[in-house]
Structure formats: structure tokens, C-alpha cells
Design a protein around this motif. Structure first.
Motif, PDB file in Angstrom:
ATOM      1  N   ARG A  45       0.087   8.738  14.808  1.00 54.59           N
ATOM      2  CA  ARG A  45      -0.222   9.899  13.982  1.00 54.59           C
ATOM      3  C   ARG A  45      -1.169   9.511  12.860  1.00 54.59           C
ATOM      4  O   ARG A  45      -1.095   8.404  12.321  1.00 54.59           O
ATOM      5  CB  ARG A  45       1.064  10.475  13.390  1.00 54.59           C
ATOM      6  CG  ARG A  45       1.947  11.223  14.364  1.00 54.59           C
ATOM      7  CD  ARG A  45       1.375  12.588  14.741  1.00 54.59           C
ATOM      8  NE  ARG A  45       1.272  13.483  13.618  1.00 54.59           N
ATOM      9  CZ  ARG A  45       2.272  14.213  13.156  1.00 54.59           C
ATOM     10  NH1 ARG A  45       3.451  14.199  13.721  1.00 54.59           N
ATOM     11  NH2 ARG A  45       2.090  15.000  12.126  1.00 54.59           N
ATOM     12  N   ILE A  46      -2.031  10.450  12.472  1.00 53.03           N
ATOM     13  CA  ILE A  46      -2.975  10.182  11.396  1.00 53.03           C
ATOM     14  C   ILE A  46      -2.215   9.976  10.086  1.00 53.03           C
ATOM     15  O   ILE A  46      -2.394   8.963   9.416  1.00 53.03           O
ATOM     16  CB  ILE A  46      -4.009  11.325  11.259  1.00 53.03           C
ATOM     17  CG1 ILE A  46      -4.845  11.426  12.535  1.00 53.03           C
ATOM     18  CG2 ILE A  46      -4.886  11.102  10.035  1.00 53.03           C
ATOM     19  CD1 ILE A  46      -5.742  12.650  12.604  1.00 53.03           C
ATOM     20  N   ILE A  47      -1.366  10.941   9.749  1.00 54.35           N
ATOM     21  CA  ILE A  47      -0.596  10.858   8.504  1.00 54.35           C
ATOM     22  C   ILE A  47       0.899  10.981   8.799  1.00 54.35           C
ATOM     23  O   ILE A  47       1.699  10.248   8.265  1.00 54.35           O
ATOM     24  CB  ILE A  47      -1.029  11.952   7.494  1.00 54.35           C
ATOM     25  CG1 ILE A  47      -2.485  11.758   7.092  1.00 54.35           C
ATOM     26  CG2 ILE A  47      -0.140  11.931   6.266  1.00 54.35           C
ATOM     27  CD1 ILE A  47      -3.047  12.870   6.237  1.00 54.35           C
ATOM     28  N   GLY A  48       1.275  11.922   9.623  1.00 53.82           N
ATOM     29  CA  GLY A  48       2.676  12.147   9.934  1.00 53.82           C
ATOM     30  C   GLY A  48       3.152  13.484   9.389  1.00 53.82           C
ATOM     31  O   GLY A  48       2.396  14.235   8.773  1.00 53.82           O
ATOM     32  N   ASP A  49       4.424  13.753   9.611  1.00 54.40           N
ATOM     33  CA  ASP A  49       5.005  15.046   9.237  1.00 54.40           C
ATOM     34  C   ASP A  49       5.334  15.175   7.754  1.00 54.40           C
ATOM     35  O   ASP A  49       5.625  16.264   7.277  1.00 54.40           O
ATOM     36  CB  ASP A  49       6.288  15.294  10.039  1.00 54.40           C
ATOM     37  CG  ASP A  49       6.002  15.534  11.511  1.00 54.40           C
ATOM     38  OD1 ASP A  49       4.894  16.009  11.835  1.00 54.40           O
ATOM     39  OD2 ASP A  49       6.896  15.239  12.335  1.00 54.40           O
ATOM     40  N   GLY A  50       5.304  14.081   7.005  1.00 56.42           N
ATOM     41  CA  GLY A  50       5.748  14.102   5.614  1.00 56.42           C
ATOM     42  C   GLY A  50       4.793  14.750   4.630  1.00 56.42           C
ATOM     43  O   GLY A  50       5.209  15.176   3.558  1.00 56.42           O
TER      44      GLY A  50
ATOM     45  N   LYS B 204      10.728   4.855   6.443  1.00 58.48           N
ATOM     46  CA  LYS B 204      10.983   3.419   6.375  1.00 58.48           C
ATOM     47  C   LYS B 204      10.259   2.860   5.145  1.00 58.48           C
ATOM     48  O   LYS B 204       9.202   3.344   4.765  1.00 58.48           O
ATOM     49  CB  LYS B 204      10.504   2.696   7.638  1.00 58.48           C
ATOM     50  CG  LYS B 204      11.211   3.158   8.899  1.00 58.48           C
ATOM     51  CD  LYS B 204      12.687   2.829   8.845  1.00 58.48           C
ATOM     52  CE  LYS B 204      13.366   3.299  10.121  1.00 58.48           C
ATOM     53  NZ  LYS B 204      14.804   3.280  10.019  1.00 58.48           N
ATOM     54  N   PRO B 205      10.845   1.830   4.522  1.00 62.21           N
ATOM     55  CA  PRO B 205      10.273   1.335   3.262  1.00 62.21           C
ATOM     56  C   PRO B 205       8.974   0.556   3.443  1.00 62.21           C
ATOM     57  O   PRO B 205       8.785  -0.162   4.423  1.00 62.21           O
ATOM     58  CB  PRO B 205      11.374   0.427   2.717  1.00 62.21           C
ATOM     59  CG  PRO B 205      12.125  -0.028   3.918  1.00 62.21           C
ATOM     60  CD  PRO B 205      12.068   1.124   4.895  1.00 62.21           C
ATOM     61  N   ALA B 206       8.099   0.725   2.480  1.00 59.11           N
ATOM     62  CA  ALA B 206       6.889  -0.073   2.324  1.00 59.11           C
ATOM     63  C   ALA B 206       6.810  -0.380   0.832  1.00 59.11           C
ATOM     64  O   ALA B 206       6.206   0.377   0.071  1.00 59.11           O
ATOM     65  CB  ALA B 206       5.659   0.681   2.809  1.00 59.11           C
TER      66      ALA B 206
ATOM     67  N   LEU C  94       0.159   0.456   9.867  1.00 56.97           N
ATOM     68  CA  LEU C  94       1.002  -0.738   9.868  1.00 56.97           C
ATOM     69  C   LEU C  94       2.229  -0.560  10.757  1.00 56.97           C
ATOM     70  O   LEU C  94       3.106  -1.426  10.789  1.00 56.97           O
ATOM     71  CB  LEU C  94       1.450  -1.067   8.432  1.00 56.97           C
ATOM     72  CG  LEU C  94       0.331  -1.445   7.458  1.00 56.97           C
ATOM     73  CD1 LEU C  94       0.883  -1.597   6.038  1.00 56.97           C
ATOM     74  CD2 LEU C  94      -0.362  -2.726   7.916  1.00 56.97           C
ATOM     75  N   ASN C  95       2.272   0.577  11.458  1.00 50.57           N
ATOM     76  CA  ASN C  95       3.367   0.913  12.366  1.00 50.57           C
ATOM     77  C   ASN C  95       4.711   1.022  11.643  1.00 50.57           C
ATOM     78  O   ASN C  95       5.746   0.666  12.183  1.00 50.57           O
ATOM     79  CB  ASN C  95       3.456  -0.095  13.524  1.00 50.57           C
ATOM     80  CG  ASN C  95       4.093   0.530  14.746  1.00 50.57           C
ATOM     81  OD1 ASN C  95       4.068   1.746  14.936  1.00 50.57           O
ATOM     82  ND2 ASN C  95       4.675  -0.304  15.589  1.00 50.57           N
TER      83      ASN C  95
ATOM     84  N   GLY D 285      -1.326   6.749   1.518  1.00 52.31           N
ATOM     85  CA  GLY D 285      -0.198   5.846   1.717  1.00 52.31           C
ATOM     86  C   GLY D 285       0.443   6.056   3.076  1.00 52.31           C
ATOM     87  O   GLY D 285       0.772   5.091   3.779  1.00 52.31           O
ATOM     88  N   SER D 286       0.610   7.313   3.465  1.00 54.18           N
ATOM     89  CA  SER D 286       1.163   7.621   4.786  1.00 54.18           C
ATOM     90  C   SER D 286       0.229   7.142   5.894  1.00 54.18           C
ATOM     91  O   SER D 286       0.676   6.620   6.913  1.00 54.18           O
ATOM     92  CB  SER D 286       1.412   9.118   4.925  1.00 54.18           C
ATOM     93  OG  SER D 286       2.443   9.523   4.059  1.00 54.18           O
ATOM     94  N   PHE D 287      -1.066   7.320   5.693  1.00 56.78           N
ATOM     95  CA  PHE D 287      -2.057   6.841   6.666  1.00 56.78           C
ATOM     96  C   PHE D 287      -1.935   5.325   6.846  1.00 56.78           C
ATOM     97  O   PHE D 287      -1.901   4.824   7.978  1.00 56.78           O
ATOM     98  CB  PHE D 287      -3.475   7.213   6.209  1.00 56.78           C
ATOM     99  CG  PHE D 287      -4.555   6.697   7.094  1.00 56.78           C
ATOM    100  CD1 PHE D 287      -4.889   7.375   8.264  1.00 56.78           C
ATOM    101  CD2 PHE D 287      -5.237   5.529   6.783  1.00 56.78           C
ATOM    102  CE1 PHE D 287      -5.895   6.895   9.103  1.00 56.78           C
ATOM    103  CE2 PHE D 287      -6.238   5.037   7.614  1.00 56.78           C
ATOM    104  CZ  PHE D 287      -6.569   5.725   8.773  1.00 56.78           C
TER     105      PHE D 287
END
Length: 177
Positions: A43-48, A120-122, A114-115, A107-109
Motif C-alpha cells: 500500500r502507498i500509505i494504508g488505511d490510517g 506496529k511500532p516504528a 519498511l514492511n 511516516g505511513s509511507f
């Protein structure tokens, strides 16, 4: 002296904090990336990060700037050397809020590249993505001293973790980080 610098730093970044929190609280619906994948198949960014959350975040953050401008214009904070018209505060708040939303999306991108799955924490990326975006956008309109940038970044790490823990305890978030 330090307390004045701390207060000025938090005053400056407050619209971005409100934008980031409002996007989370009022989010949901269609994601900015429309469910599309990037060239790497993720996904480019995701659902968040959603349209609704982004718009509400920018609007709420900008409204905070309006309130700040009214308070400064009415001399409530005249002893703290805040300057500018109400419009100046609204414009800065719009840039800070937009930067916060863009920073969060970036940040989501990065997390997707980074899979790292949503939720999940970053470490540090999760706490600083939105504030770095806000500082970059805000600096275009109202540059601040490097000391304020450092204070904002350090304070943000702690306030973000505390806010997430509170949101988790209240059932707003599924994870404490």
C-alpha cells in the motif's frame, strides 16, 4: 527564560498537535491512497490516513490558530512577545496543520516501505513524523530558532507517548504506542 522558551515552543506547535490528534479522533472512511499499491506491491500509505481525518485535522488545527491569533490580538499574551495579526496566526496554523498531516502520511509511507504494518511500532518515526512535517511547513511561514525546534522534538516524543497511553486506556487506540 527556559520556561518562556518552552511555552513559546508549545504555543508555536499547538496547531500541529491539535491537527494530528483531530485526524485520529475524526478519521475513518476513504484512505488518501484510495487503497492503491506502490510499485513495490505494498500500500502507498494504508488505511490510517484518510480524507476525512486529514480535512478535520487541518480545520481543527487552523481553528486553534484563529483562537491563538484572537488571544494575541487581545493582548492576553502581550508579555510573552507574540506578534502578528490574527490572519498571520491562521496562516501559520494552516501551514503547521497541513504539514502535520503530510508528515503523518509520509511516516505511513515510510513504514509501508519498511514492511511495518499499520499499528506496529516504528520508534521515533511514530512520534516525530507529523511534527517534522509541521516544522518544515511552518518554517516556510514563520521560521523559529533551532532551540525551539529541539524543544518541540524532545517534548513531542514524550507527549506523544503519553497521549497514546491515555488513548489506549480510554479504548480509542488498540495499542499503547
Amino acid at each position: 527564560m527556559f520556561y518562556r522558551l518552552l511555552f513559546a515552543s508549545l504555543w508555536y506547535i499547538l496547531p500541529a498537535y491539535i491537527a494530528n490528534a483531530s485526524a485520529c479522533v475524526f478519521g475513518g472512511g476513504t484512505p488518501l491512497d484510495l487503497g492503491k499499491n506502490f510499485v513495490d506491491g505494498r500500500r502507498i500509505i494504508g488505511d490510517g490516513v484518510t480524507y476525512k481525518g486529514s480535512v478535520f485535522g487541518i480545520v481543527c488545527g487552523t481553528l486553534v490558530g484563529l483562537i491563538q491569533g484572537i488571544l494575541v490580538d487581545s493582548n492576553v499574551f502581550n508579555s510573552l512577545d507574540f506578534y502578528g495579526t490574527v490572519l498571520d496566526h491562521v496562516i501559520l496554523a494552516f501551514f503547521l496543520s497541513t504539514g502535520a498531516i503530510v508528515g503523518d502520511a509520509m511516516g505511513s509511507f515510510i513504514k509501508r516501505r519498511l514492511n511495518i504494518e499499520r499499528g506496529k511500532p516504528a520508534p521515533l518515526l511514530d512520534q516525530l513524523d507529523f511534527v517534522i512535517g509541521a516544522l518544515v511547513f511552518g518554517y516556510l511561514v514563520a521560521p523559529i530558532p533551532h532551540e525551539m525546534i529541539i524543544i518541540i522534538c524532545l517534548f513531542t516524543v514524550f507527549i506523544h507517548l503519553l497521549g497514546n497511553i491515555i488513548a489506549y486506556k480510554l479504548g480509542i487506540k488498540d495499542v499503547w504506542w
